[in-house]
Scaffold this active site. Structure first.
Site, PDB file in Angstrom:
ATOM      1  N   ASP A 150     -70.277  40.169  65.327  1.00 19.69           N
ATOM      2  CA  ASP A 150     -69.112  39.309  65.542  1.00 19.69           C
ATOM      3  C   ASP A 150     -69.681  37.918  65.781  1.00 19.69           C
ATOM      4  OD1 ASP A 150     -66.429  38.636  65.896  1.00 19.69           O
ATOM      5  OD2 ASP A 150     -66.589  38.854  68.061  1.00 19.69           O
ATOM      6  N   CYS A 190     -63.596  34.927  64.042  1.00 20.17           N
ATOM      7  CA  CYS A 190     -62.193  34.611  64.356  1.00 20.17           C
ATOM      8  C   CYS A 190     -61.885  33.213  63.835  1.00 20.17           C
ATOM      9  CB  CYS A 190     -61.926  34.725  65.853  1.00 20.17           C
ATOM     10  SG  CYS A 190     -62.891  33.611  66.885  1.00 20.17           S
TER      11      CYS A 190
END
Length: 466
Positions: free
Chosen positions: A186, A239
């Site tokens: 991530d 994100c």
């Protein structure tokens, strides 16, 4: 947040990227952000826990997240982070779009998995649940303070197969070449999907920052490649929305490493799905056999031998002392794993450290949580660790004391208060709320002394992934 408050260069980029959809996308910033929680599968193994989960569904008016079977939306003014079930690790507060990454990685029980940039722990706790507590998960966070928060969430959700490390990707790749069946990256990013939650993040955004993030992502991916087994899979997620940090980084990666195949990529958009947005790409590394060189590197641990804590007589005596204690106090607990002693703290590393790995691989590496913390050694006596309580079920303990989520007892307990109990209750007692462990108490003379760590004695929402 209105379009006028977004960086001009950002809105220009998104209009070029989305075309006719851009207006709908930019309008999504005027809508209240989405919030969600994900039930912890490791805590849903008994009828008590299932009833607690069902009660939570009605208590907070939860609605299912389509891409995650354990994921649910909730709306304000619901505050699940302040409920006793949160302290018990029944669920993790997590932005719904972020739940897509671990689902796509799809780790299996018994595998060896790495979460390379893991804090605050949303994806780590999701991965561990999908692994059903079996195998090995190394959860890494380079920043020490964030690694501490990660370790706290790992403990709260009762993860027993997880080691929390705090090293650079380069430090890890030297120790663990071709080690992991699956890797979650991530990646640190420009956070365009955070603008609705945190308007200050928009002030930090710039085209230069995007380029800097892409360069950092490229560096981390190269270390991830080294650590991924042939035949293994890598999930890369961000994100953020721009192509530079997403598709272009992945294209550069597959061009530079021809044995890396892009299996699929997935985007969640805030104007199309209920969530803040996310990008995930799943890649597979070609081949199926390790080279002799990589096996040799891992067996020696970058020059570190297999001597150390496992051959230490103090460690052996401490573990035997714990085993004798557990045989009486925890008749349902299997003492499986490799013991490790840090001062007065006794840990159990996952079984993998008996087989393909060894303790020497952790030498010189910051390890905030070396597997499951099982005990403190106190002047020739055992004091069970809070993490052990959170990893147990009440039936595994010789004694347990259960409270209801709506009663005054649980709130007193979470404030650190002792409780009156039946006089016949005596000794270490696993304390729970509706069958979900929340810590240890020691019963004597009609009182249950509270052993909840002082840092956990204020009932509050943990710093979860948003």
């Amino acid at each position: 947040m209105s379009e006028e408050r977004l960086p001009a260069a950002y809105t220009t980029n998104m209009r070029e990227m989305l075309g006719q959809e851009a207006d709908a996308f930019l309008d999504s910033y005027t809508v209240r952000r989405t919030q969600g929680l994900r039930f912890n599968r490791l805590k849903s193994t008994s009828s008590f826990n299932l009833r607690a989960s069902e009660h939570t569904l009605s208590l907070f008016g939860l609605e299912p997240v389509p891409w995650c079977p354990e994921g649910y939306y909730y709306e304000e003014p619901a505050r699940p982070g302040r409920h006793p079930y949160h302290a018990a690790g029944l669920y993790y507060i997590q932005e719904p779009s972020a739940m897509s990454a671990a689902e796509l990685l799809s780790p299996l029980p018994g595998e060896t998995v790495l979460d390379l940039a893991a804090a605050p722990g949303g994806k780590t706790t999701h991965i561990a649940a999908l692994m059903k507590g079996q195998g090995l998960l190394i959860s890494n966070e380079i920043h020490p303070e964030r690694a501490k928060i990660l370790a706290e969430n790992v403990e709260r959700l009762g993860l027993s197969n997880t080691i929390v490390t705090s090293g650079t990707p380069g430090e890890l790749s030297l120790r663990f070449p071709q080690t992991f069946d699956r890797i979650m990256l991530d990646a640190p990013c420009s956070g365009e999907g955070m603008f609705r939650k945190d308007p200050a993040a928009a002030l930090e955004w710039s085209p230069k920052h995007v380029e800097m993030c892409a360069a950092r992502q490229w560096d981390i991916l190269q270390d991830a490649y080294i650590m991924l087994k042939p035949g293994g899979t890598l999930a890369y997620s961000t994100c953020t929305f721009n192509r530079i940090e997403n598709e272009e980084v992945i294209a550069r990666f597959t061009d530079s490493y021809p044995d890396m195949e892009l299996i699929t990529s997935k985007r969640l958009w805030p104007h199309l799905q209920k969530g803040e947005g996310h990008f995930v790409a799943l890649l597979r590394k070609g081949g199926s056999e390790e080279t002799e060189q990589s096996r040799s590197k891992r067996s020696t641990g970058s020059g570190r031998g297999k001597t150390g804590p496992r051959t230490n007589s103090t460690l052996r005596d401490a573990f035997q002392q714990f085993q004798a204690w557990a045989a009486i106090e925890l008749p349902g607990f299997a003492c499986q794993g490799v013991p490790l002693l840090f001062g007065e703290s006794l840990y159990l590393l996952p079984e993998s450290f008996k087989d393909t790995l060894h303790v020497g691989l952790l030498d010189g590496l910051r390890v905030p949580r070396a597997g499951l913390h099982i005990a403190h050694l106190k002047k020739n006596r055992i004091e069970p660790a809070h993490a052990l309580a959170m990893a147990l079920q009440p039936e595994q303990s010789a004694r347990s004391y259960d409270m209801t989520e709506g009663g005054v007892e649980i709130h007193a307990w979470l404030r650190g208060e002792s409780l009156p109990v039946p006089a016949e209750l005596h000794g270490w007692t696993l304390v729970s709320v509706d069958g979900l462990p929340v810590g240890w108490g020691k019963a004597s003379s009609g009182q249950l002394k509270n052993h909840l760590p002082k840092g956990l004695r204020i009932l509050k929402a943990h710093i979860d992934e948003q």
